[in-house]
Design an enzyme around this catalytic site. Structure first.
Site, PDB file in Angstrom:
ATOM      1  N   GLU A  25      -2.896  11.515   3.227  1.00 44.78           N
ATOM      2  CA  GLU A  25      -3.890  11.363   4.285  1.00 44.78           C
ATOM      3  C   GLU A  25      -3.826  12.610   5.159  1.00 44.78           C
ATOM      4  OE1 GLU A  25      -4.594   6.908   5.640  1.00 44.78           O
ATOM      5  OE2 GLU A  25      -2.459   7.393   5.714  1.00 44.78           O
ATOM      6  N   GLU A  28       0.847  -1.194   0.000  1.00 48.03           N
ATOM      7  CA  GLU A  28       0.000   0.000   0.000  1.00 48.03           C
ATOM      8  C   GLU A  28       0.881   1.241   0.000  1.00 48.03           C
ATOM      9  OE1 GLU A  28      -3.035   0.085   3.030  1.00 48.03           O
ATOM     10  OE2 GLU A  28      -2.911   2.268   3.228  1.00 48.03           O
TER      11      GLU A  28
END
Length: 284
Positions: free
Chosen positions: A166, A161
């Site tokens: 974020e 990932e």
């Protein structure tokens, strides 16, 4: 006033007026470099993004709170993900409609709805640059994310990932970029962060990763802030990023990292995506 002076004045005023909309993109890739895939989100307001490139994942309880005890139920409703008619994709978290009774993992029903879009099995980046220009929502209990998952068929975290961007709950001016793999995941993920001059929800920024063989570099508005190589991984340095990776866009509510929403949480909380562009090698 002569004609040349008048023309110069008109052009200057046009430039000032043109700045009244969304901020211009001043951090695009070098001239002459063409993306092998792009999503510009032109289309009629309230229509869903093209199924040629995008999948819409739904649910919560069956997905076990999406692995993070999240509180939103992902839907395929245009209220949660659609075009705005002005060249943007809107991904909105909002309170669930009264009486909707959407099954949740950590409680009986989900009090929020949102959207989670992916390009899995449709578009992927092998090596090159993933670039997303977006305005990201901020507020208590929110976790908007722009990220990638591997297409190697393995279970997470062996899947690999890359979190391109974020912005968590109470840290509205901090952008996190993180990699997760077999021996470095969740709170042990490896990455860096960058401080923005204002809340991420106040302006568009260009979030990017440059994914090259055995090297990944994160940047915001063309400014690199973290580079990962195998030497930075814990033993046995299991680098899982030499593969096709697809894109995900979502706005999560609640869960392990941001904590629960409260009365101050904006509603709707909207990620506004201007474009997505993939440069280099991949599948489209």
């Amino acid at each position: 006033m002569n004609r040349l002076t008048l023309l110069a004045l008109v052009l200057a005023l046009s430039g000032l007026l043109g700045g009244c909309g969304s901020a211009p993109d001043t951090h695009s890739s070098p001239a002459g470099e063409e993306p092998f895939w792009r999503a510009e989100f032109d289309g009629v307001a309230a229509t869903r993004p093209s199924e040629k490139s995008w999948n819409t994942e739904t649910g919560n309880r069956d997905a076990e709170g999406w692995g993070n005890n999240e509180l939103q139920y992902y839907t395929d409703d245009p209220a949660n993900s659609s075009l705005d008619g002005a060249g943007h994709l809107l991904i909105s978290a909002r309170p669930a409609p009264a009486g909707s009774e959407l099954p949740c993992h950590t409680q009986e029903f989900c009090a929020w709805t949102s959207a989670r879009l992916t390009t899995e099995a449709k578009v992927a980046l092998t090596h090159g640059r993933a670039e997303i220009r977006a305005k990201v929502p901020t507020g208590t209990g929110l976790l908007p994310a722009i990220w990638m998952l591997g297409d190697n068929g393995a279970e997470w975290p062996e899947q690999g990932e890359i979190d391109i961007c974020e912005v968590v709950g109470a840290e509205p001016r901090t952008v996190y970029g993180t990699a997760h793999g077999p021996t470095y995941f969740n709170e042990n993920g490896i990455g860096g962060s960058l401080a923005l001059p204002a809340d991420a929800s106040k302006a568009f920024h260009t979030y990017a990763v440059d994914k090259q063989p055995r090297r990944i570099t994160w940047s915001v508005d063309g400014k690199p802030y973290f580079t990962l190589t195998p030497s930075k991984l814990p033993a046995p340095r299991d680098w899982v990023f030499e593969q096709d990776m697809h894109l995900l866009l979502n706005v999560a509510v609640g869960g392990d990292w941001p904590g629960p929403p409260d009365a101050s949480t904006p509603s709707p909380a909207t990620m506004t995506v201007d474009y997505v562009r993939f440069y280099g090698e991949g599948r489209a």
